[in-house]
Design a protein around this motif. Structure first.
Motif, short mmCIF file in Angstrom:
data_model
loop_
_atom_site.label_atom_id
_atom_site.label_comp_id
_atom_site.label_asym_id
_atom_site.label_seq_id
_atom_site.Cartn_x
_atom_site.Cartn_y
_atom_site.Cartn_z
N ASP A 739 0.86 -1.18 0.00
CA ASP A 739 0.00 0.00 0.00
C ASP A 739 0.90 1.24 0.00
O ASP A 739 1.38 1.68 1.05
CB ASP A 739 -0.92 -0.01 1.22
N PHE A 740 1.15 1.80 -1.18
CA PHE A 740 2.07 2.92 -1.29
C PHE A 740 1.48 4.22 -0.73
O PHE A 740 2.20 5.19 -0.56
CB PHE A 740 2.48 3.12 -2.75
N LEU A 744 4.05 3.37 5.71
CA LEU A 744 4.63 3.05 7.01
C LEU A 744 4.25 1.65 7.48
O LEU A 744 5.04 0.96 8.12
CB LEU A 744 4.20 4.08 8.06
N LYS A 745 3.05 1.22 7.14
CA LYS A 745 2.62 -0.13 7.55
C LYS A 745 3.48 -1.19 6.87
O LYS A 745 3.95 -2.13 7.53
CB LYS A 745 1.15 -0.32 7.16
N SER A 746 3.73 -1.03 5.58
CA SER A 746 4.58 -1.99 4.87
C SER A 746 6.01 -1.93 5.35
O SER A 746 6.69 -2.96 5.48
CB SER A 746 4.52 -1.73 3.36
N LEU A 747 6.51 -0.73 5.67
CA LEU A 747 7.87 -0.59 6.16
C LEU A 747 8.02 -1.23 7.54
O LEU A 747 9.06 -1.82 7.86
CB LEU A 747 8.25 0.89 6.23
N GLU A 748 6.98 -1.14 8.34
CA GLU A 748 7.01 -1.76 9.66
C GLU A 748 7.10 -3.28 9.54
O GLU A 748 7.87 -3.93 10.26
CB GLU A 748 5.75 -1.37 10.45
N GLU A 749 6.34 -3.85 8.61
CA GLU A 749 6.42 -5.29 8.37
C GLU A 749 7.80 -5.68 7.87
O GLU A 749 8.34 -6.72 8.24
CB GLU A 749 5.36 -5.69 7.34
#
Length: 812
Positions: A739-740, A744-749
């Motif tokens: 989800d660009f 932040l959610k993808s970076l956290e994962e």
């Protein structure tokens, strides 16, 4: 038929058609195939061929149904009517007859428009049943067929609207609990109403154009109806979907645009009509609602002044087919270049002649100022990565069509003579108006611009491609030529012995076209190795630029100067007495800004290539990469590599250069084809040079550290550049997609997955990067690049057409 309404006049036709369709037909052996099985019930080996024959017969049956959708009603009555009648009588969402009926209705919609007018009488007779069908697909498609047929002609619309059975069916569709059916019915009502009202606008144009403020009692009813029609047109246009509006004939849309534009210009007078004491006679539509309707209606119209890229190529770079290729290879984003006209451009260049007439350049200075200052509306900026014109309209809301605003639309300024300054450094700009000034009084604004010009101020007007059709045509053709989404256009009008803008550099390449008089330019090389990026902050100029080291060029009428982005420059009209006597006392030039947006730099092309390769991995289409890696891991490694490529682009200038793989060059001759191949070859070489750089220098640890830092600070600003990647299609499971817009959610994962075992993550990333660099396909990236470019261009063209309409385009 139950409670479904059938007109008495059509009943005999319906019965005759149904009896004719269901009359027994003689059968033959060939027409009654058998399924052969062996003793155990298995299919006979030879039955496969017979199944194939049956399949062909089924295809011929479908073809017969298609032929039944011809203009003649007889084939329709024999072949299609029974299917639709059965569907209308059958209840249940999973009905086979309903599914077949839906397929037939889709075919009706897919036919050429003239095949929908007139609709076969038997189909019209069935519409009340079909509109009330319990199958949502049948009901929704019936609404669409009804709307499409009604749009073909006024007579057809009146016939369908006068049928009470159809009206009852449409009301039932409007009250359906199924959202698809309700939306289809609403769109049908809005579209047919729009078309009907568009046909009525001419009848009230006389009232609108008369600008009458006094109305007799006898005219009160007509006045009330006129206002009602205006309000209804505005409401319907603003509530219709864009794609549905485009289905209305362009002639009607142009009539409605002219009508609404006149209303918009007279709206204040109409609101203050002294004789309309009763509020019910007043126009209810707000000004911004009218401008929104004008904007929405115009987005599907092509500009009548459109130009081919080849016409612009010849006008700017010369008649030779290799000239543009030579420019790209020798000067593009490298060095300035001057194109000198050998004779009066009005005589040999139709593009220049068109511009010359557009700005009334043969007139006096005051008349020239009026030609591009009067009738202006503000052009609010649209976000770079905005591809939904509806979102833009929601964002600007009630500011669309507002008066021009200082600095956002126009600047009136002069630069002080450095010799008059006590402090060292670059000369400072002096502005005639205060920042943010809104010019509500057009006449007063024009008067002040004329006064400022006489006192040495230059007038700089941005967004000319949104205000002048001829400039828009040039900008669009130039964007096609360079393979970019859009090209901006500004105009600069300067008095004698003056300098408008102070010394500066731009974050975009500029083609300066001298339209009137002459102007002296000084250009200094880019002091930094990197090209400035669009939308990034500008660095202040220091005192290291030697005034005597710049390149000097004097542009005469018709000349064109190319200035690459990053090159410091200034221009003024103090060109010497001999030049002034020969070319007049003032100067007017047009700048064409080729803005290279992030997706269309070489860095952007590389991100697209990576995305294409990753999508192949998700589909299992590449055998050179580790098959044990999950889709989630593939997405996370791709995200790290996207970040690593971005960090690398801050160190290597090649990433910031414009990607021209979509440039439109002539290919009509063998000579032109060879030049096209040469340019394509240079673009391919750029790509593989970048790929080698990525494999050698993209650093996993550096990328991961930058991501960790952002996560600690809960700051996604360093990764906002990734937002445009959301426009690239992602396959696979929803959980594996990035989800660009919420990065932040993808970076956290990503941090959570890679921090527990960084060494293993490094090994996995190295293999992932190597797999990409070894098997990335240039042609795949080119195809996705051009698809994305077309998406950007569509939105920009919609915006351009809407703004042109607010400046009077499409009115006549």
């Amino acid at each position: 038929m139950g409670n479904t309404y059938f007109s008495v006049q059509r009943l005999p036709l319906v019965l005759a058609a149904s009896l004719d369709a269901w009359r027994p037909r003689p059968t033959t052996a060939a027409a009654a195939p058998r399924t052969e099985t062996n003793a155990g019930g298995a299919m006979h080996p030879n039955a496969m061929d017979r199944r194939g024959k049956r399949k062909k017969r089924k295809e011929r049956g479908d073809e017969a149904v298609a032929n039944g959708l011809s203009a003649s009603s007889a084939p329709f009555d024999r072949r299609v009517f029974p299917t639709l009648l059965a569907a209308a009588q059958t209840s249940g969402q999973s009905s086979i007859s309903a599914a077949l009926a839906a397929r037939v209705l889709r075919r009706v919609l897919s036919r050429a428009p003239q095949m929908l007018s007139p609709l076969p009488d038997s189909l019209v007779a069935l519409l009340p049943c079909l509109l009330s069908s319990s199958c949502s697909s049948v009901a929704a498609l019936s609404c669409e067929v009804l709307g499409a047929a009604a749009l073909q002609s006024m007579e057809a619309g009146e016939v369908l609207a006068s049928d009470s059975g159809i009206a009852i069916g449409l009301v039932r569709a409007l009250g359906s609990r199924n959202q698809r059916v309700t939306e289809a019915a609403c769109e049908n009502v809005k579209l047919t109403s729009c078309r009907y009202l568009f046909c009525q606008v001419e009848s009230i144009c006389e009232f609108v154009n008369s600008r009458t403020t006094r109305l007799s009692k006898r005219d009160a009813a007509a006045n009330k109806i006129s206002y009602l029609i205006i309000d209804t047109v505005v409401l319907l246009v603003n509530s219709c979907k864009f794609d549905k509006l485009r289905s209305i004939q362009h002639e009607l849309i142009r009539n409605a645009l002219s009508f609404l534009y006149t209303i918009w210009k007279n709206v204040q007078l109409l609101r203050s009509s002294a004789d309309c004491n009763n509020s019910k006679y007043q126009l209810q539509s707000r000004e911004y609602e009218i401008t929104k309707a004008i904007f929405r209606l115009s987005t599907g119209l092509a500009s009548p002044a459109c130009l081919e890229p080849d016409v612009i190529r010849k006008s700017i770079f010369g008649q030779g087919e290799s000239n543009f290729e030579n420019f790209v290879l020798a000067h593009w984003e490298k060095s300035p270049n001057l194109y000198r006209r050998k004779q009066k451009p009005q005589n040999d260049d139709p593009v220049f002649a068109a511009l010359h007439s557009a700005f009334n350049l043969g007139a006096a200075a005051d008349a020239i100022i009026e030609s591009f200052v009067k009738g202006l509306a503000s052009c609010p900026a649209i976000a770079s990565d905005e591809l939904d014109i509806n979102s833009f309209l929601q964002e600007v809301h009630d500011s669309l069509g507002n008066a021009v605003k200082y600095r956002e639309d126009i600047r009136v300024l002069r630069t002080q003579d450095p010799s008059d300054q006590t402090s060292k450094g670059c000369a400072m700009e002096e502005h005639f108006f205060d920042d943010g000034t809104v010019f509500l009084d057009e006449d007063e604004f024009t008067k002040k611009c004329k006064h400022a010009f006489k006192n040495g101020y230059s007038i700089a007007l941005r967004g000319m491609e949104f205000r002048c059709e001829k400039v828009a045509a040039i900008a669009s053709a130039l964007a096609d030529l360079f393979g970019q989404p859009s090209v901006g256009a500004n105009i600069y009008f300067s008095p004698a012995r003056s300098q408008g803008l102070a010394r500066h550099y731009d974050d975009h390449c500029v083609l300066v076209w001298q339209l009137l008089g002459c102007k002296k330019w000084m250009i200094w090389p880019n002091p930094k190795p990197f090209l400035p990026r669009l939308y990034e902050p500008f660095d202040p100029l220091d005192d290291t630029i030697d005034d005597n080291s710049g390149r000097v060029e004097i542009l005469h009428e018709g000349d064109m100067l190319y200035v690459p982005r990053g090159y410091v420059h200034e221009a003024h009209t103090d060109v010497g007495e001999s030049q002034m006597n020969a070319y007049g006392v003032y100067s007017l030039h047009l700048t064409l800004a080729i803005e290279v947006e992030p997706p269309f730099e070489w860095e952007g092309f590389t991100h697209i290539a990576l995305h294409c390769w990753v999508e192949k991995q998700k589909l299992g289409g590449c055998s050179q990469f580790d098959k044990s890696m999950t889709k989630d891991e593939t997405s996370l490694y791709a995200l790290v590599l996207h970040v690593a490529i971005r960090l690398l682009s801050d160190k290597d200038p090649i990433f910031r250069k414009a990607c021209l793989v979509a440039a439109k060059l002539p290919s009509s001759s063998s000579c032109a084809t060879s030049h096209l191949k040469a340019l394509r070859s240079s673009q391919r070489s750029f790509f593989y040079e970048i790929i080698k750089n990525i494999e050698k220098n993209c650093n996993f640890k550096e990328a991961l550290e930058s991501i960790k830092l952002a996560m600690q600070e809960k700051n996604d600003e360093p990764f906002q550049w990734m937002c445009w990647l959301r426009h690239l299609p992602q396959g696979g499971d929803a959980d594996s997609r990035i989800d660009f817009c919420n990065i932040l959610k993808s970076l956290e994962e990503l941090v959570e997955a890679f921090s527990s075992n960084p060494e293993q993550a490094l090994v996995g990333f190295t293999g992932f990067k190597s797999g990409f660099c070894k098997s990335a396909v240039y042609e795949d990236a080119c195809q996705s690049f051009e698809t994305l470019l077309q998406m950007y261009r569509t939105t920009r063209n919609q915006y351009m057409s809407g703004m042109l309409a607010l400046h009077g385009a499409h009115v006549n």
